[in-house]
Design an enzyme around this catalytic site. Structure first.
Site, mmCIF file in Angstrom:
data_model
loop_
_atom_site.group_PDB
_atom_site.id
_atom_site.type_symbol
_atom_site.label_atom_id
_atom_site.label_comp_id
_atom_site.label_asym_id
_atom_site.label_seq_id
_atom_site.Cartn_x
_atom_site.Cartn_y
_atom_site.Cartn_z
ATOM 1 N N HIS A 11 0.820 -1.224 0.000
ATOM 2 C CA HIS A 11 0.000 0.000 0.000
ATOM 3 C C HIS A 11 0.852 1.271 0.000
ATOM 4 O O HIS A 11 0.480 2.267 -0.605
ATOM 5 C CB HIS A 11 -0.951 -0.007 1.207
ATOM 6 C CG HIS A 11 -0.245 -0.297 2.493
ATOM 7 N ND1 HIS A 11 0.134 -1.574 2.849
ATOM 8 C CD2 HIS A 11 0.187 0.528 3.486
ATOM 9 C CE1 HIS A 11 0.756 -1.521 4.019
ATOM 10 N NE2 HIS A 11 0.806 -0.265 4.419
ATOM 11 N N GLY A 69 7.240 1.116 1.499
ATOM 12 C CA GLY A 69 7.449 2.465 2.027
ATOM 13 C C GLY A 69 8.901 2.897 1.956
ATOM 14 O O GLY A 69 9.240 3.942 1.401
ATOM 15 N N THR A 70 9.768 2.084 2.520
ATOM 16 C CA THR A 70 11.200 2.401 2.510
ATOM 17 C C THR A 70 11.951 1.661 1.402
ATOM 18 O O THR A 70 13.071 2.034 1.049
ATOM 19 C CB THR A 70 11.846 1.952 3.830
ATOM 20 O OG1 THR A 70 11.621 0.534 3.966
ATOM 21 C CG2 THR A 70 11.267 2.687 5.012
ATOM 22 N N GLY A 71 11.403 0.572 0.937
ATOM 23 C CA GLY A 71 12.102 -0.327 0.003
ATOM 24 C C GLY A 71 12.876 -1.416 0.737
ATOM 25 O O GLY A 71 13.353 -2.365 0.134
ATOM 26 N N ASN A 102 26.353 -5.881 -10.181
ATOM 27 C CA ASN A 102 25.604 -6.940 -9.475
ATOM 28 C C ASN A 102 24.612 -7.677 -10.358
ATOM 29 O O ASN A 102 23.952 -8.605 -9.895
ATOM 30 C CB ASN A 102 24.853 -6.350 -8.269
ATOM 31 C CG ASN A 102 25.727 -5.446 -7.422
ATOM 32 O OD1 ASN A 102 25.499 -4.244 -7.343
ATOM 33 N ND2 ASN A 102 26.773 -5.992 -6.817
ATOM 34 N N ARG A 112 7.880 6.028 0.038
ATOM 35 C CA ARG A 112 7.765 7.161 0.966
ATOM 36 C C ARG A 112 9.079 7.930 1.085
ATOM 37 O O ARG A 112 9.214 8.817 1.924
ATOM 38 C CB ARG A 112 7.342 6.654 2.355
ATOM 39 C CG ARG A 112 5.917 6.135 2.397
ATOM 40 C CD ARG A 112 5.576 5.529 3.739
ATOM 41 N NE ARG A 112 4.175 5.134 3.816
ATOM 42 C CZ ARG A 112 3.698 4.223 4.659
ATOM 43 N NH1 ARG A 112 4.511 3.618 5.505
ATOM 44 N NH2 ARG A 112 2.425 3.909 4.660
ATOM 45 N N ARG A 134 32.971 -8.607 -16.245
ATOM 46 C CA ARG A 134 34.112 -8.832 -15.349
ATOM 47 C C ARG A 134 33.654 -9.111 -13.912
ATOM 48 O O ARG A 134 34.437 -9.544 -13.075
ATOM 49 C CB ARG A 134 35.132 -7.692 -15.430
ATOM 50 C CG ARG A 134 34.756 -6.431 -14.757
ATOM 51 C CD ARG A 134 35.687 -5.284 -15.149
ATOM 52 N NE ARG A 134 35.121 -4.026 -14.745
ATOM 53 C CZ ARG A 134 35.278 -3.473 -13.552
ATOM 54 N NH1 ARG A 134 36.021 -4.044 -12.642
ATOM 55 N NH2 ARG A 134 34.707 -2.328 -13.263
ATOM 56 N N HIS A 135 32.392 -8.902 -13.634
ATOM 57 C CA HIS A 135 31.864 -9.197 -12.291
ATOM 58 C C HIS A 135 31.142 -10.544 -12.221
ATOM 59 O O HIS A 135 30.568 -10.880 -11.183
ATOM 60 C CB HIS A 135 30.908 -8.086 -11.848
ATOM 61 C CG HIS A 135 31.592 -6.772 -11.643
ATOM 62 N ND1 HIS A 135 32.248 -6.452 -10.481
ATOM 63 C CD2 HIS A 135 31.747 -5.715 -12.467
ATOM 64 C CE1 HIS A 135 32.773 -5.247 -10.593
ATOM 65 N NE2 HIS A 135 32.488 -4.768 -11.793
ATOM 66 N N ARG A 138 31.764 -13.094 -9.245
ATOM 67 C CA ARG A 138 31.195 -12.662 -7.954
ATOM 68 C C ARG A 138 29.696 -12.900 -7.904
ATOM 69 O O ARG A 138 29.155 -13.359 -6.890
ATOM 70 C CB ARG A 138 31.473 -11.168 -7.741
ATOM 71 C CG ARG A 138 32.954 -10.894 -7.570
ATOM 72 C CD ARG A 138 33.294 -9.438 -7.778
ATOM 73 N NE ARG A 138 34.738 -9.293 -7.779
ATOM 74 C CZ ARG A 138 35.382 -8.328 -8.407
ATOM 75 N NH1 ARG A 138 34.728 -7.408 -9.083
ATOM 76 N NH2 ARG A 138 36.690 -8.266 -8.361
HETATM 77 C C1 RB5 Z 1 4.272 -0.492 5.629
HETATM 78 O O1 RB5 Z 1 3.687 0.368 6.536
HETATM 79 C C2 RB5 Z 1 5.795 -0.366 5.678
HETATM 80 O O2 RB5 Z 1 6.284 -0.967 6.827
HETATM 81 C C3 RB5 Z 1 6.410 -0.997 4.462
HETATM 82 O O3 RB5 Z 1 5.897 -0.367 3.329
HETATM 83 C C4 RB5 Z 1 7.925 -0.907 4.315
HETATM 84 O O4 RB5 Z 1 8.395 0.375 4.500
HETATM 85 C C5 RB5 Z 1 8.687 -1.919 5.063
HETATM 86 O O5 RB5 Z 1 9.905 -2.079 4.914
#
Ligand code: RB5
Length: 150
Positions: A11, A69-71, A102, A112, A134-135, A138
């Site tokens: 979400h 949100g953060t990845g 990689n 976010r 060349r990688h 690895r």
């Molecule tokens: C969801 O609220 C949040 O935790 C998720 O999107 C993410 O950031 C987790 O790593």
């Protein structure tokens, strides 16, 4: 039609996913949209990592894109899957190096954390950069080495 790209998010990544799908379609990529399809309903990011990871791992999609949100959560999840090398990128330079060094096959973004236009620049860099052989050794060690048996 260019490469097939599988995309998924939770979400917190839905708004950015919508912007990236528009970019991909406008640029003639074939898009497999695996959800989620709303920012209101709370879902669990590992479920979407699994859907996208499967499409990339079995070769149906050339690359994947995952957004939470953060990845962070969604990249941790995807990297537990066979043949997946998911790279969380928040600068264009990271996308270049994730492909070159990689052979990353999934681009991960924090919905976010970064603005849509910056995410598009990162995505362009990811899609347009080739792996540098060349990688190879690895990268092979990630999948084949005893790193998984510690
Ligand atoms: C969801 O609220 C949040 O935790 C998720 O999107 C993410 O950031 C987790 O790593």
């Amino acid at each position: 039609m260019k490469d097939k790209i599988a995309i998924g998010c939770d979400h917190a990544g839905f708004v950015l996913k919508t912007a990236l799908i528009e970019y991909l379609k406008n640029n003639e990529y074939e898009v497999i949209d695996l959800g989620t399809n709303s920012e209101e309903e709370q879902v669990d990011y590992p479920d979407y990592a699994k859907l996208v990871g499967k499409e990339v791992g079995n070769g149906n999609a050339k690359y994947g894109i995952l957004i939470c949100g953060t990845g962070i959560g969604i990249s941790i999840s995807a990297n537990r899957m066979p043949k997946i090398r998911a790279a969380l990128c928040y600068e264009t330079k990271l996308a270049t190096l994730a492909r070159e060094h990689n052979d990353a096959n999934i681009l991960v973004l924090g919905g976010r954390i970064i603005a849509p236009q910056k995410a598009i620049w990162i995505l362009e860099e990811f899609l347009n950069t080739k792996f540098s052989n060349r990688h190879q050794q690895r990268v092979e060690k990630i999948e084949l080495g005893d790193i998984k048996n510690v």
